[in-house]
Write a protein that holds these residues in place. Structure first.
Motif, short mmCIF file in Angstrom:
data_model
loop_
_atom_site.label_atom_id
_atom_site.label_comp_id
_atom_site.label_asym_id
_atom_site.label_seq_id
_atom_site.Cartn_x
_atom_site.Cartn_y
_atom_site.Cartn_z
N UNK A 151 -2.74 7.86 -6.89
CA UNK A 151 -3.19 6.69 -7.63
C UNK A 151 -3.59 5.60 -6.65
N UNK A 152 -4.58 4.82 -7.00
CA UNK A 152 -5.07 3.74 -6.14
C UNK A 152 -3.97 2.71 -5.87
N UNK A 153 -4.18 1.90 -4.84
CA UNK A 153 -3.24 0.84 -4.50
C UNK A 153 -3.28 -0.27 -5.54
N UNK A 154 -2.20 -1.05 -5.60
CA UNK A 154 -2.15 -2.19 -6.51
C UNK A 154 -3.11 -3.28 -6.05
N UNK A 155 -3.57 -4.08 -7.01
CA UNK A 155 -4.39 -5.25 -6.69
C UNK A 155 -3.50 -6.49 -6.80
N UNK A 156 -2.79 -6.78 -5.73
CA UNK A 156 -1.86 -7.90 -5.70
C UNK A 156 -2.12 -8.70 -4.43
N UNK A 157 -2.27 -10.01 -4.59
CA UNK A 157 -2.60 -10.84 -3.45
C UNK A 157 -1.36 -11.42 -2.79
N UNK A 158 -1.53 -11.92 -1.59
CA UNK A 158 -0.45 -12.56 -0.83
C UNK A 158 0.00 -13.83 -1.55
N UNK A 159 1.29 -14.15 -1.59
CA UNK A 159 2.42 -13.48 -0.94
C UNK A 159 3.11 -12.44 -1.82
N UNK A 160 2.54 -12.20 -3.03
CA UNK A 160 3.20 -11.31 -3.97
C UNK A 160 3.13 -9.85 -3.54
N UNK A 161 2.25 -9.53 -2.59
CA UNK A 161 2.12 -8.15 -2.13
C UNK A 161 3.13 -7.80 -1.04
N UNK A 162 3.93 -8.77 -0.60
CA UNK A 162 4.94 -8.51 0.45
C UNK A 162 6.16 -7.90 -0.22
N UNK A 163 6.33 -6.62 -0.06
CA UNK A 163 7.40 -5.91 -0.78
C UNK A 163 8.78 -6.40 -0.38
N UNK A 164 8.93 -6.85 0.84
CA UNK A 164 10.25 -7.32 1.27
C UNK A 164 10.71 -8.50 0.41
N UNK A 165 9.76 -9.30 -0.07
CA UNK A 165 10.12 -10.44 -0.91
C UNK A 165 10.75 -10.01 -2.24
N UNK A 166 10.47 -8.77 -2.66
CA UNK A 166 11.04 -8.28 -3.92
C UNK A 166 12.56 -8.24 -3.83
N UNK A 167 13.09 -8.08 -2.63
CA UNK A 167 14.54 -8.09 -2.48
C UNK A 167 15.15 -9.41 -2.91
N UNK A 168 14.46 -10.51 -2.62
CA UNK A 168 14.94 -11.83 -3.06
C UNK A 168 14.85 -11.91 -4.58
N UNK A 169 13.76 -11.40 -5.13
CA UNK A 169 13.59 -11.39 -6.59
C UNK A 169 14.72 -10.60 -7.25
N UNK A 170 15.05 -9.46 -6.68
CA UNK A 170 16.14 -8.65 -7.23
C UNK A 170 17.47 -9.40 -7.14
#
Length: 309
Positions: A151-170
């Motif tokens: 499947x194609x990559x997501x269309x998400x722009x900076x800074x939301x595309x930084x996966x490490x930031x998802x840890x803070x969200x979690x």
């Protein structure tokens, strides 16, 4: 004095970076100490339908809902996400995943490579599932046809595309707690409904308003809000709106998509009904029993419809 200020600022920056790195690190499930068990594939199929897996992961524009090659576009205020291939294909799907890989993905939002998944994947609800049900789901998925294709990559722009930031969200929006009903006065049916609605059913993911960071506003859970995909309004499903519905009305709706007034559901809910219609009647009754018990909660006010719309 200047050197001291710079030194202190450097220490603060290093400490802040360390805290960020610690809080944003992927957290995975501890190894299970339970004895091995034979998976219940029939139960896995129930979890598959309760979770609506086919709605996001079936290949678009083809009739077979069990071809889980992914590709459905999921719009959000943060960008467009594309549901991945979760068929048993060993190269492009999850055919090489272990039980631990699957549990960590579904319940913790962490990939086999140790990266955070974006929360367009509703693991904030799936975290509340029982591990054995998750493994039964995995066993059921292995029985489905393998589908090749990435499947194609997501269309998400900076800074939301930084996966490490998802840890803070979690850290902010995930507590890792299962669905637990300590009230012995509640019936087994109600408890089953509470489990399905709050875990695999992930009803609150769409039927709750969200804050600026995309987290569910806990005090308005199930109170409706803007469609996360950006079009329309998702209704309040507490007794604020469903007070006139009986539990039988709710169960019938989940089975057929028909409203008590004889009208039929439309929009994204049609995809949900395709899945819930396949659940055992006993589970539909349980979900209805639980939903009917939700106290009335005021949510955000829907926008007024324009004349002629």
């Amino acid at each position: 004095m200047l050197q001291r200020t710079i030194f202190v600022a450097l220490l603060v920056a290093i400490a802040a970076a360390g805290v960020y790195w610690w809080l944003s690190a992927p957290v995975v499930a501890a190894a299970s100490t339970a004895p091995p068990r034979a998976p219940d594939i029939a139960n896995g199929e129930v979890m598959f339908n309760a979770g609506g897996c086919a709605s996001c992961h079936a290949v678009p524009n083809q009739p077979d809902r069990l071809k889980l090659g992914g590709g459905v576009a999921i719009k959000s205020p943060f960008g467009t996400f594309y549901a991945p291939n979760i068929s048993p294909d060993p190269a492009d799907g999850i055919g090489k995943w272990t039980d631990a890989d699957f549990v960590n993905a579904v319940m913790h939002g962490v990939s086999p490579s140790g990266q955070h998944y974006f929360p367009a994947f509703p693991y904030t609800s799936y975290q509340r599932a029982r591990r054995e049900d998750v493994l039964d789901l995995f066993a059921y998925l292995k029985t489905l046809p393998a589908v090749a294709g990435k499947v194609r990559d997501h269309d998400v722009s900076f800074p939301f595309d930084v996966r490490r930031n998802i840890g803070i969200w979690k850290f902010l929006f995930m507590d890792g707690k299962p669905v637990v009903v300590a009230d012995g006065a509640k019936s087994a049916e109600w408890k089953r409904g509470a489990y399905l609605v709050n875990s695999f059913g992930h009803c609150a993911e769409c039927h709750s308003p969200r804050n600026a960071l995309g987290g569910i506003i806990s005090g308005e859970r199930f109170a409706g809000g803007p469609n996360p995909e950006g079009e329309g309004w998702v209704p309040n499903i507490t007794q604020k709106r469903l007070g006139d519905w009986s539990a039988k009305d709710i169960a019938y709706f989940l089975k057929t998509g028909e409203l008590p007034d004889g009208d039929s559901v439309g929009g994204a809910m049609t995809r949900v009904i395709k899945n819930t219609s396949l659940l055992p009647d006993s589970d539909l009754a349980a979900m209805a029993d639980y939903l009917k018990s939700l106290p009335p909660v005021d949510g955000p006010t829907p926008p007024k419809r324009k004349q002629g719309s």
